[in-house]
Design a protein around this motif. Structure first.
Motif, mmCIF file in Angstrom:
data_model
loop_
_atom_site.group_PDB
_atom_site.id
_atom_site.type_symbol
_atom_site.label_atom_id
_atom_site.label_comp_id
_atom_site.label_asym_id
_atom_site.label_seq_id
_atom_site.Cartn_x
_atom_site.Cartn_y
_atom_site.Cartn_z
ATOM 1 N N LEU B 15 0.704 -1.120 0.125
ATOM 2 C CA LEU B 15 -0.139 -0.140 -0.076
ATOM 3 C C LEU B 15 0.864 1.362 -0.036
ATOM 4 O O LEU B 15 0.717 2.106 -0.767
ATOM 5 C CB LEU B 15 -0.973 -0.237 1.120
ATOM 6 C CG LEU B 15 -2.168 -0.728 1.186
ATOM 7 C CD1 LEU B 15 -2.901 -0.531 2.488
ATOM 8 C CD2 LEU B 15 -3.118 -0.304 0.044
ATOM 9 N N LEU B 16 2.053 1.338 0.832
ATOM 10 C CA LEU B 16 2.727 2.308 0.812
ATOM 11 C C LEU B 16 3.406 2.627 -0.207
ATOM 12 O O LEU B 16 4.006 3.764 -0.675
ATOM 13 C CB LEU B 16 3.717 2.080 2.188
ATOM 14 C CG LEU B 16 4.132 3.106 2.918
ATOM 15 C CD1 LEU B 16 3.117 3.626 3.769
ATOM 16 C CD2 LEU B 16 5.253 2.616 3.848
ATOM 17 N N ASN B 17 3.577 1.540 -1.154
ATOM 18 C CA ASN B 17 4.355 1.706 -2.487
ATOM 19 C C ASN B 17 3.526 2.345 -3.488
ATOM 20 O O ASN B 17 3.808 2.838 -4.161
ATOM 21 C CB ASN B 17 4.548 0.411 -2.794
ATOM 22 C CG ASN B 17 5.997 0.396 -3.333
ATOM 23 O OD1 ASN B 17 7.132 1.093 -2.680
ATOM 24 N ND2 ASN B 17 6.518 -0.522 -4.553
ATOM 25 N N ARG B 18 2.289 2.498 -3.290
ATOM 26 C CA ARG B 18 1.200 2.946 -4.009
ATOM 27 C C ARG B 18 0.755 4.437 -3.345
ATOM 28 O O ARG B 18 -0.485 4.300 -3.157
ATOM 29 C CB ARG B 18 0.271 2.338 -4.420
ATOM 30 C CG ARG B 18 0.558 1.160 -5.167
ATOM 31 C CD ARG B 18 -0.759 0.281 -6.079
ATOM 32 N NE ARG B 18 -0.982 1.398 -6.897
ATOM 33 C CZ ARG B 18 -0.653 1.588 -8.067
ATOM 34 N NH1 ARG B 18 0.428 0.865 -8.530
ATOM 35 N NH2 ARG B 18 -1.302 2.425 -9.003
ATOM 36 N N LYS B 19 1.513 5.169 -2.822
ATOM 37 C CA LYS B 19 1.090 6.325 -1.991
ATOM 38 C C LYS B 19 -0.179 6.854 -2.588
ATOM 39 O O LYS B 19 -0.941 7.320 -1.913
ATOM 40 C CB LYS B 19 2.117 7.293 -1.614
ATOM 41 C CG LYS B 19 3.010 6.747 -0.418
ATOM 42 C CD LYS B 19 3.838 7.904 0.206
ATOM 43 C CE LYS B 19 4.899 7.458 0.950
ATOM 44 N NZ LYS B 19 6.214 7.033 0.285
ATOM 45 N N ARG B 20 0.036 7.511 -3.792
ATOM 46 C CA ARG B 20 -0.861 8.715 -4.239
ATOM 47 C C ARG B 20 -2.216 7.955 -4.225
ATOM 48 O O ARG B 20 -3.315 8.384 -3.681
ATOM 49 C CB ARG B 20 -0.503 9.269 -5.678
ATOM 50 C CG ARG B 20 -1.394 10.128 -5.904
ATOM 51 C CD ARG B 20 -0.925 10.787 -7.248
ATOM 52 N NE ARG B 20 0.425 11.296 -7.522
ATOM 53 C CZ ARG B 20 1.118 11.439 -8.426
ATOM 54 N NH1 ARG B 20 0.644 11.321 -9.625
ATOM 55 N NH2 ARG B 20 2.260 11.807 -8.289
ATOM 56 N N GLN B 21 -2.380 6.644 -4.970
ATOM 57 C CA GLN B 21 -3.716 6.189 -4.913
ATOM 58 C C GLN B 21 -4.221 5.694 -3.613
ATOM 59 O O GLN B 21 -5.448 5.931 -3.281
ATOM 60 C CB GLN B 21 -3.367 4.878 -5.807
ATOM 61 C CG GLN B 21 -4.713 4.493 -6.608
ATOM 62 C CD GLN B 21 -4.448 3.076 -7.370
ATOM 63 O OE1 GLN B 21 -3.574 2.565 -7.347
ATOM 64 N NE2 GLN B 21 -5.677 2.519 -7.673
ATOM 65 N N THR B 22 -3.250 5.283 -2.887
ATOM 66 C CA THR B 22 -3.723 4.946 -1.364
ATOM 67 C C THR B 22 -4.505 6.103 -0.447
ATOM 68 O O THR B 22 -5.436 5.908 0.085
ATOM 69 C CB THR B 22 -2.797 4.178 -0.467
ATOM 70 O OG1 THR B 22 -2.030 2.954 -1.325
ATOM 71 C CG2 THR B 22 -3.303 3.882 0.699
ATOM 72 N N ILE B 23 -3.576 7.106 -0.690
ATOM 73 C CA ILE B 23 -4.154 8.430 -0.327
ATOM 74 C C ILE B 23 -5.599 8.938 -0.660
ATOM 75 O O ILE B 23 -6.433 9.168 0.266
ATOM 76 C CB ILE B 23 -3.195 9.434 -0.258
ATOM 77 C CG1 ILE B 23 -1.894 9.202 0.878
ATOM 78 C CG2 ILE B 23 -3.784 11.014 0.226
ATOM 79 C CD1 ILE B 23 -0.723 10.037 0.612
ATOM 80 N N LEU B 24 -5.610 8.825 -1.816
ATOM 81 C CA LEU B 24 -6.921 9.262 -2.609
ATOM 82 C C LEU B 24 -8.014 8.233 -1.962
ATOM 83 O O LEU B 24 -9.163 8.865 -1.582
ATOM 84 C CB LEU B 24 -6.841 9.244 -4.197
ATOM 85 C CG LEU B 24 -6.102 10.393 -4.816
ATOM 86 C CD1 LEU B 24 -6.137 9.864 -6.085
ATOM 87 C CD2 LEU B 24 -7.135 11.394 -4.604
ATOM 88 N N THR B 25 -7.967 6.994 -1.974
ATOM 89 C CA THR B 25 -8.813 5.987 -1.344
ATOM 90 C C THR B 25 -9.269 6.513 0.088
ATOM 91 O O THR B 25 -10.203 6.238 0.456
ATOM 92 C CB THR B 25 -8.453 4.340 -1.356
ATOM 93 O OG1 THR B 25 -7.910 4.324 -2.938
ATOM 94 C CG2 THR B 25 -9.292 3.491 -1.120
ATOM 95 N N LEU B 26 -8.001 6.554 0.895
ATOM 96 C CA LEU B 26 -8.220 7.254 2.062
ATOM 97 C C LEU B 26 -9.186 8.023 2.277
ATOM 98 O O LEU B 26 -9.926 8.284 3.284
ATOM 99 C CB LEU B 26 -7.002 7.243 3.009
ATOM 100 C CG LEU B 26 -6.170 6.188 3.371
ATOM 101 C CD1 LEU B 26 -4.920 6.758 4.002
ATOM 102 C CD2 LEU B 26 -6.754 5.409 4.395
ATOM 103 N N MET B 27 -8.909 9.188 1.444
ATOM 104 C CA MET B 27 -9.696 10.406 1.443
ATOM 105 C C MET B 27 -11.212 10.174 1.332
ATOM 106 O O MET B 27 -12.101 10.685 2.051
ATOM 107 C CB MET B 27 -9.218 11.318 0.476
ATOM 108 C CG MET B 27 -7.729 12.181 1.102
ATOM 109 S SD MET B 27 -7.156 13.139 -0.384
ATOM 110 C CE MET B 27 -8.473 14.142 -0.825
#
Lengths: 236, 421
Positions: B15-27
């Motif tokens: 997950l950490l490796n795909r930071k941008r996508q993970t952050i968008l999903t978190l948002m």
């Protein structure tokens, strides 16, 4: 040495079906092949590309199943095992090295090597770390323990992959063109490593290669041609 | 299978490796949880404050003059064989149903140990006049000392003194809405025109505001004056207001009153049922819409996992070849869904809390449009909102993770390893 076979193939047939539009093309890779490999042997499987040598290796490793015939490892018929049992068996008895290192990019060299031990709870984190550190140091990587794969050279990556294959003290080490992606200097390091492993620890090794020089380092060469055993030569 | 640390590490680092996508999903998850919490808080806050106000200020049980069992008119014609009787309509008297001899009925009701207070009232529709203005109002005649125990006027006086009403036989107390309409102040004299056409002169002694618009429309006088304006006899009342000691037992009290007195007794729940039902329907619609926000966030989770599984097919193949089983691979990706949901919910709860605090502190122009008057949004505050919203987000994320996780488990290592150039 053949008196105590660790791998045995009996009338193995393997077909690959390729879907081409609506048609299904069946391509027979291995029509009918039988041989066995003894404990402690260092065997090379050679042959031109497309001859079926890689498929043979996957069958021996339980990654693939034959259409007919049987594959035995350590007396057990692995061609009849469930996928779950195969995973367990691979973890317990086999080590794989591929042409590419296939290390997990998010983990350090040390963590990658520990992974097979942790996969099945075979060892605690502490023991796994100790074993992996020893092994990597043996392979001359004691200063690269905490590097990620992309911080290592091609030769170093491949040595980490070999350490990962050896960490659970496998009965058989299966290698698929382990030097295929390396320059001659690094390839030489790997040849020496394999020979040393076989001589010093009696490690059974089955190696797929089209590199005649590397094959010449082994004790036995199985030459495959069009899916058939073309020759079986013992060296030294 | 025990949840192994290394499986969590694999899940976490991917997950950490795909930071941008993970952050968008978190948002996506965070905003969904935040909106759900805020919506629940808003709707629940409105309903709770409404109920609380009612319980505090309105009578728990209202006894009115309607008979539970109608008194049957005596037979006009003795039916005998061969006689035909036609009734066209039972003519009723054009007068309100009243509680006769109310002091005795009050004594009877007060005998119940559950009853805290009984207060009589008469109500009449009259026309009030002040200067050149006239307006129809509902006028209540009350016993001020008793009624204060029910409607708590003394705590809600805008001007004047509630005690004055009891001391002033011709005094009138105005609800804030009426006082505003008439622009009358304490000390002013007004005229009341009774249904029979008689004009009474009354003096404004107080103006109150309870916050419940139904009550703030009313005007109150002493019961004697109310009776003579409405044409009631001195022992007649139109309603008895009852406050009970133990609120959930108001239904029992109402039943026993009906049985003993034959007068209809209605609880506040029955009276407010339509408003409460409306509240619940509106909240239902709001929740339904908000739930979609989280569902959409669930698509985000599925998206990040599908991409991860596709991109990591090679890693999955290698994990399988070193002895990871299907269930462990499945776990890795379910864990990824769970991690996103947990972190997203935590952030969402925090944001929701902040938003509730902000919304409940914004001053708003008081409006008399709704059922109750308020100068700010009444937000409910309960840990349940946070737990429910988080739980929902977690369930949605896990459901979204099931498909990609199963696909990950299905990866065939040979296909992947062979396919590498």
């Amino acid at each position: 040495m053949n008196t105590d076979p660790v791998i045995k193939l009996e009338h193995v047939r393997k077909e690959l079906s390729i879907r081409n539009g609506g048609e299904e093309l069946v391509n027979t890779i291995l029509p009918d092949i039988s041989f066995s490999i003894g404990r402690g042997e260092f065997t090379a499987i050679t042959g031109p590309s497309g001859s079926g040598k890689t498929t043979l290796l996957y069958l021996m490793g339980g990654l693939d199943k034959p259409n007919s015939g049987s594959v035995y490892l350590d007396g057990e018929e692995i061609s009849a095992m469930s996928e779950e049992d195969l995973a367990e068996m691979r973890n317990a008895k086999l080590g794989f090295v591929y042409q590419f290192h296939f290390l997990l990019p998010e983990f350090t060299a040390l963590e990658n090597v520990m992974m097979p031990l942790l996969a099945r709870g075979r060892a605690g984190v502490g023991d796994a770390r100790k074993r992996a550190t020893e092994l990597l140091s043996d392979l001359g990587l004691s200063d690269k323990l905490h590097n990620k794969p992309n911080q290592l050279s091609g030769g170093q990556q491949q040595r980490v992959a070999i350490a990962r294959a050896l960490v659970n003290r496998p009965m058989v080490l299966l290698a698929d063109e382990p030097t295929g992606n390396l320059d001659s200097k690094n390839a030489e390091v790997i040849y020496t490593l394999f020979s040393r492993l076989n001589e010093e620890t009696g490690q059974t090794i089955v190696l797929v290669t089209h590199d005649d020089h590397f094959a010449g380092e082994t004790r036995r060469i199985l030459h495959i041609l069009d899916g058939r055993l073309d020759s079986d030569r013992k060296l030294r | 299978m025990k949840i192994n640390y290394h499986l969590l590490m694999i899940a976490f680092r991917q997950l950490l490796n795909r930071k941008r996508q993970t952050i968008l999903t978190l948002m996506g998850i965070s905003v969904g949880v935040m909106v759900l919490i805020t919506a629940v808080s808003l709707m629940d806050g409105l309903l709770q404050s409404f109920i609380q106000k009612i319980v505090e200020i309105a009578p728990h049980v209202i006894v009115s003059g309607d008979k539970v069992r109608p008194t049957v008119p005596p037979q006009l014609v003795e039916p005998s064989p061969g006689t035909r009787v036609d009734f066209i309509k039972n003519v009723s008297r054009d007068e309100q149903d009243v509680i006769k001899n109310y002091p005795r009925v009050m004594d009877l009701i007060s005998g119940d140990s559950l009853v805290q207070l009984v207060s009589p009232s008469v109500s009449t529709d009259v026309i009030a006049m002040f200067g050149t203005m006239s307006e129809p109002i509902q006028l209540f005649g009350i016993v001020p000392s008793l009624e204060d125990g029910i409607e708590k006027f003394s705590k809600n006086m805008l001007s004047g003194n509630y005690d004055e009403l009891g001391k002033t036989p011709d005094g009138i107390m105005l609800g804030s809405t009426e006082a505003k309409d008439f622009t009358s102040r304490v000390g002013d004299r007004m005229q009341i025109v009774s249904p029979s056409g008689k004009i009474y002169s009354v003096r404004v002694v107080g103006i109150f505001q309870t916050g419940i618009n139904d009550i703030d429309d009313n005007c109150y006088v002493n019961i004697r004056l109310g009776q003579s304006i409405g044409g009631f006899s001195p022992d007649e009342a139109s309603h008895l207001y009852i406050r009970v000691n133990d609120l959930p037992k108001d239904g029992i009290v109402a039943k026993s009153i009906e049985k003993e007195t034959n007068y209809t007794a209605v609880t506040w729940e029955e009276k407010a049922a339509s408003v409460v039902a409306l509240f619940k329907m509106i909240s239902g619609i709001v929740y339904f819409l908000v739930v979609f926000v989280i569902m959409v966030a669930g698509f985000g989770v599925a998206n990040v996992l599908i991409t991860n599984v596709l991109e990591k097919a090679r890693d999955i193949a290698i994990l399988k070849s070193i002895g990871f089983r299907k269930r462990e691979i499945t776990w890795i990706y379910l864990m990824q869904g769970l991690m996103v949901a947990l972190v997203g919910s935590a952030i969402g709860c925090l944001l929701g809390y902040v938003l509730i605090e902000i919304m409940s502190s914004i001053p708003m122009a008081s409006s008399s449009a709704g059922a109750i008057r308020t100068d700010r949004l009444m937000m409910g505050k309960s840990p349940e909102y946070f737990i429910l919203a988080s739980l929902f987000a977690i369930i949605v994320s896990l459901v979204a993770a099931v498909g990609p996780s199963r696909n990950a488990a299905k990866v065939n290592p040979v296909e992947i390893l062979r396919g590498e150039r």
